[in-house]
Write a protein that holds these residues in place. Structure first.
Motif, PDB file in Angstrom:
ATOM      1  N   VAL A   1       5.992   6.222  -6.690  1.00 40.07           N
ATOM      2  CA  VAL A   1       6.948   5.253  -7.816  1.00 40.07           C
ATOM      3  C   VAL A   1       7.678   6.077  -8.272  1.00 40.07           C
TER       4      VAL A   1
ATOM      5  N   SER B   1      -2.229  -1.546  -2.815  1.00 37.58           N
ATOM      6  CA  SER B   1      -2.608  -1.248  -1.708  1.00 37.58           C
ATOM      7  C   SER B   1      -2.703   0.476  -1.897  1.00 37.58           C
ATOM      8  N   GLY B   2      -2.982   1.294  -2.666  1.00 35.59           N
ATOM      9  CA  GLY B   2      -3.071   2.286  -3.691  1.00 35.59           C
ATOM     10  C   GLY B   2      -4.480   2.432  -3.408  1.00 35.59           C
TER      11      GLY B   2
ATOM     12  N   VAL C   1       0.035   2.860   3.471  1.00 35.46           N
ATOM     13  CA  VAL C   1      -0.492   3.420   3.119  1.00 35.46           C
ATOM     14  C   VAL C   1      -1.507   2.566   4.226  1.00 35.46           C
TER      15      VAL C   1
ATOM     16  N   LEU D   1       5.988   2.028   1.063  1.00 36.78           N
ATOM     17  CA  LEU D   1       4.558   3.241   0.665  1.00 36.78           C
ATOM     18  C   LEU D   1       3.713   2.276   1.047  1.00 36.78           C
ATOM     19  N   SER D   2       3.486   1.352   0.637  1.00 37.60           N
ATOM     20  CA  SER D   2       2.854   0.400   1.088  1.00 37.60           C
ATOM     21  C   SER D   2       2.360  -0.055   2.141  1.00 37.60           C
TER      22      SER D   2
ATOM     23  N   GLY E   1       9.158   1.371  -2.814  1.00 35.17           N
ATOM     24  CA  GLY E   1       7.384   0.694  -3.220  1.00 35.17           C
ATOM     25  C   GLY E   1       6.566  -0.273  -2.061  1.00 35.17           C
TER      26      GLY E   1
ATOM     27  N   VAL F   1      -0.406   6.027  -5.839  1.00 37.68           N
ATOM     28  CA  VAL F   1       0.384   5.695  -5.281  1.00 37.68           C
ATOM     29  C   VAL F   1       1.691   4.502  -6.406  1.00 37.68           C
TER      30      VAL F   1
ATOM     31  N   GLY G   1       3.105  -1.453  -4.123  1.00 36.58           N
ATOM     32  CA  GLY G   1       2.016  -1.143  -3.501  1.00 36.58           C
ATOM     33  C   GLY G   1       0.899  -0.223  -4.498  1.00 36.58           C
TER      34      GLY G   1
END
Length: 332
Positions: free
Chosen positions: A139, A95-96, A163, A159-160, A156, A135, A92
């Motif tokens: 994690v 992605s963050g 996001v 979270l991705s 992770g 992010v 992620g």
């Protein structure tokens, strides 16, 4: 030792060869002599000089730097989280960085010509670094509470997804011009990188690699677990923060300027381990950087030949490697 030097020499030669082929590749046929003249400031037609210096050289430099940055950041995360499937994209981090760029492009009305290209590039890089750091910190925080590596990997990815959902909301409420700019960015491209961005990427890569080299001993000790590292007198928290900062600088900068480029950070470190037949990061960091540069240069050459986005090529080449990794590490 002799074998390692021969491998480094061969991979370095491959990178230089692919860099030259990348400069020769494109829709317009340009001879090797004209490319070399353009690079050395020789007498060539203006159109040839523009294509070589302002288009092809920029793309080749972006591939060279981005490939090295993604590979080294992936190597660090695989060691830090002790998981062969860890990487900027999977955990992620990319992605963050995308979230930071989305907030900058879609949520902040600063992207006007009046602020200048350099300020805009710095703002985009800063936003990507902040998003990636956020992010990665989440994690890592979860990782200290949950010892199951697979659970951390799943978190992770969750979270991705979260996001990405937030980014979709930003896209939905943004204006048409900003939305178009962001959608083009999400496709991943080396073609839109400018010289100011190359400078920022080079500086970020230099600092990130410097932190990686400094952390070689820490990475080697972390291979045997954090408890072992502590017993050897290592400050695990401080070392982890240094590695996080390095990863944020490397993967965040690439994501900011080249978009989300997948699979390089995940697959290339495993190729480096197989090639070097070693787990010593004093060998793996430079070999991963060189192989990452070679891989992304090759992908750029192929993408030019078939007129496909760079992400499509990295995915097509990376998926078989990921399948090999999964089959090799059946325990994960």
């Amino acid at each position: 030792m002799k074998r390692n030097w021969l491998i480094f020499l061969a991979v370095t030669t491959l990178v230089l060869l692919l860099f030259l082929i990348d400069l020769l590749s494109g829709s317009a046929a340009i001879s090797l002599s004209d490319v070399l003249k353009a690079l050395s400031g020789g007498d060539v037609p203006d159109s040839v000089g523009t294509v070589v210096l302002n288009i092809r050289l920029l793309k080749a430099l972006a591939a060279l730097l981005a490939g090295a940055a993604l590979s080294v950041s992936g190597l660090q995360m695989q060691t830090l989280f002790r998981n062969p499937l860890a990487g900027p994209y999977v955990l992620g981090v990319s992605s963050g960085a995308s979230l930071g760029v989305a907030l900058f492009i879609l949520g902040i009305p600063f992207l006007s010509p009046s602020i200048g290209q350099v300020v805009s590039s710095l703002g985009m890089a800063g936003a990507a670094w902040a998003g990636a750091a956020l992010v990665l910190a989440l994690v890592a925080s979860l990782g200290r509470r949950i010892k199951d590596i697979m659970v951390i990997l799943i978190l992770g990815m969750m979270l991705s997804c979260g996001v990405d959902a937030f980014v979709q909301v930003l896209q939905y409420v943004s204006n048409e011009q900003a939305l178009k700019a962001f959608v083009l960015w999400t496709m991943g491209s080396l073609a839109n990188v400018t010289y100011p961005q190359i400078i920022i990427l080079s500086v970020a890569l230099a600092f990130g690699l410097m932190l990686s080299v400094i952390s070689c001993k820490s990475l080697n000790m972390l291979l045997l677990g954090e408890d072992y590292a502590r017993s050897m007198g290592m400050n695990v928290k401080s070392s982890r923060n240094v590695l996080f900062l390095s990863t944020v600088l490397l993967s965040g900068s690439v994501t900011a300027f080249c978009g989300p480029v997948g699979f390089i950070g995940l697959a290339v470190p495993h190729v480096a381990r197989a090639l070097m037949r070693s787990a010593d990061h004093r060998l793996l960091i430079p070999s991963s950087a060189l192989l990452g540069s070679a891989a992304l240069l090759f992908c750029d050459i192929v993408s030019k030949q078939f007129a496909l986005p760079i992400n499509s090529i990295t995915s097509l080449l990376g998926i078989p490697l990921v399948l090999w990794i999964v089959l090799k590490h059946k325990s994960i």
